[in-house]
Scaffold this active site. Structure first.
Site, PDB file in Angstrom:
ATOM      1  N   HIS A  63      70.172  22.149   8.711  1.00  0.00           N
ATOM      2  CA  HIS A  63      70.550  20.720   8.837  1.00  0.00           C
ATOM      3  C   HIS A  63      72.059  20.544   8.924  1.00  0.00           C
ATOM      4  CE1 HIS A  63      66.405  19.908   7.425  1.00  0.00           C
ATOM      5  NE2 HIS A  63      66.664  20.874   6.560  1.00  0.00           N
ATOM      6  N   GLU A  72      81.795  24.266  26.278  1.00  0.00           N
ATOM      7  CA  GLU A  72      81.247  22.931  26.569  1.00  0.00           C
ATOM      8  C   GLU A  72      80.556  22.923  27.930  1.00  0.00           C
ATOM      9  OE1 GLU A  72      84.143  19.838  24.308  1.00  0.00           O
ATOM     10  OE2 GLU A  72      85.062  21.086  25.821  1.00  0.00           O
ATOM     11  N   LYS A 101      96.519  20.301  21.957  1.00  0.00           N
ATOM     12  CA  LYS A 101      95.097  20.591  22.133  1.00  0.00           C
ATOM     13  C   LYS A 101      94.835  21.942  22.800  1.00  0.00           C
ATOM     14  CE  LYS A 101      91.993  18.143  21.511  1.00  0.00           C
ATOM     15  NZ  LYS A 101      91.561  16.945  22.245  1.00  0.00           N
ATOM     16  N   SER A 114      95.188  19.703  27.003  1.00  0.00           N
ATOM     17  CA  SER A 114      95.049  18.289  27.331  1.00  0.00           C
ATOM     18  C   SER A 114      96.275  17.854  28.122  1.00  0.00           C
ATOM     19  CB  SER A 114      94.936  17.488  26.029  1.00  0.00           C
ATOM     20  OG  SER A 114      95.388  16.172  26.233  1.00  0.00           O
TER      21      SER A 114
END
Ligand code: ARG
Length: 456
Positions: free
Chosen positions: A156, A290, A283, A277
């Site tokens: 979980h 992804e 970043k 970024s």
């Protein structure tokens, strides 16, 4: 220009031609179409439709065409022919003259395309098996390198029990084992040759189809001509293998994105699989992972599109079946690219063992161990579970770990708890206790690694 012009007094209109043509995507079958044609020429020679001399000329023409085509595949796509079969036949006629018109004797594009596509699938699926094995190798190497690293295991997405980082690596090795085995099964089933099934009823020439199948490296010839030209189960199966495997890759990607986040800081991805970024200079984004997670969607899409297309199609060939290609031509290269990218992410990853250990020590991940300790003291597990739950509440109230509670605090809830509880609560003890087959103890994980390596 069409293969079937005789029956028609006018040609197709431009919009229909564009709608109907498959060459813009089935040009990718050029090698298989030519290899299949060479084998078919051999079969025609055996039944004396072609003389040996004619056979030699056709094969020379086809081989020359193969060399030219492989040099410039992309130019085939916009050469204006209806499909790859029309292209090959027309180009062959250009090369060898009238003789080229004999090649299609006893053959249909229906058995031809089914054969070409199976050949392509077999070849591509074999490349994927190789890629999956190489990726497994990378995971096993990482497992060996990080053998002592302790990671919080989650259920979980709550810290549940500590595990070895290597145990996590080997979990994905298991998933990939199943992917390989599923794909190998699919290869075995698709390894049948439809050529010689004709349009639907079988060929009218006494071709030795088993011999023809062998020529093309198939295990056997298909058994029923109606089925052979309308069967696309192999496409469905491969897309299903791809979907399940992409689901695994997406789970790996998700785990790693989370481990790489500022919040956990368990791993650091290498620069070569991340991007920055345009606005925020600090970043370093996990784009490769992804994209693996994102591309999973289109592979699932190709699978369900194929199922929808085939649903309720009457026997035998229907043009709907031309829709079998674009999804697979997109899904399999996507799958291979994702396997390679996942492998790069694993090969370059740095694991922050201090951060993983610290997180594994928090979150009361040794609570199960404490319940097992109470079992050893003669308390039934369910009761022990309840007691530990109360102790966790005490610890939370005092912002402590379980092992930081004093004996007095332990005994206020359960008098049977003694000094001997502390070693049991150490994280190494939690790991070492999981010594049954498949558990996270070091000997078990070592065995898993050894077994993988000895299997080769
Ligand atoms: N381009 C077709 C396909 O990919 C080839 C088979 C054509 N057969 C036919 N009967 N029109 O399915």
């Amino acid at each position: 220009m069409a293969l079937w012009g005789g029956r028609f007094s006018t040609g197709p209109d431009q919009a229909f031609k564009q709608f109907n043509d498959s060459l813009p995507f089935d040009y990718q079958l050029v090698e298989q179409d030519i290899v299949g044609s060479i084998a078919w020429a051999g079969a025609l020679r055996q039944v004396e439709v072609l003389s040996s001399d004619e056979y030699d000329q056709l094969v020379a023409g086809l081989n020359a065409l193969l060399d030219e085509s492989l040099e410039n595949m992309a130019s085939i796509a916009n050469s204006g022919f209806e499909d790859i079969h029309s292209f090959v036949e027309a180009k062959l006629i250009e090369k060898v003259g009238e003789l080229g018109k004999k090649l299609h004797t006893g053959r249909s594009r229906n058995d031809q395309v089914a054969t070409d596509f199976r050949l392509w699938c077999r070849q591509t699926a074999e490349q994927i098996v190789t890629a999956l094995k190489s990726f497994q190798g990378a995971l096993v190497e990482l497992a060996q390198r990080e053998l002592g690293t302790i990671l919080p295991g989650y259920t979980h997405l709550q810290r549940a029990q500590p595990v070895l980082f290597s145990h996590w690596c080997m979990a994905y090795v298991e998933m990939l084992n199943r992917d390989i085995s599923r794909l190998s099964d699919a290869i075995d089933r698709l390894n049948e040759c439809p050529l010689g099934s004709g349009a639907l009823a079988g060929t009218a020439y006494p071709i030795d189809r088993e011999e023809l199948a062998q020529q093309l490296g198939f295990q056997r010839a298909t058994r029923n001509s109606l089925d052979a030209v309308s069967d696309r189960d192999f496409v469905v199966e491969i897309l299903s293998c791809a979907s399940i495997s992409m689901m695994h890759l997406s789970r790996l990607a998700e785990d790693m994105i989370f481990y790489n986040s500022g919040e956990s800081g368990f791993i650091e991805l290498a620069d070569n699989v991340t991007s920055g970024s345009s606005l925020m200079p600090q970043k370093k984004n996990p784009d490769a992972l992804e994209l693996i997670r994102g591309k999973t969607g289109r592979v699932f899409g190709a699978f369900s599109a194929m199922m929808m297309t085939l649903k309720a199609l009457p026997l035998a060939y229907n043009k709907d079946m031309q829709e079998d290609k674009e999804g697979l031509f997109d899904a399999l290269p996507t799958w291979i690219a994702c396997i390679h990218m996942a492998e790069s992410c694993i090969r370059g990853v740095k694991v922050n063992a201090d951060a993983t250990l610290k997180a594994a020590q928090g979150g009361h991940a040794n609570a199960t161990e404490l319940a097992d300790y109470l079992v050893a003291k003669g308390i039934p597990f369910r009761e022990g579970h309840h007691i530990v739950g109360q102790l966790v509440q005490v610890a939370i109230a005092q912002q402590k770990c379980l092992e930081e509670l004093s004996i007095a605090e332990f005994q206020s809830i359960c008098p049977q708890i003694d000094d001997d509880v502390y070693p049991r609560l150490e994280i190494a003890a939690c790991i070492a206790a999981r010594q049954a087959l498949g558990g996270t103890s070091l000997p078990q994980v070592r065995t898993a690694i050894q077994q993988f390596k000895s299997k080769g």
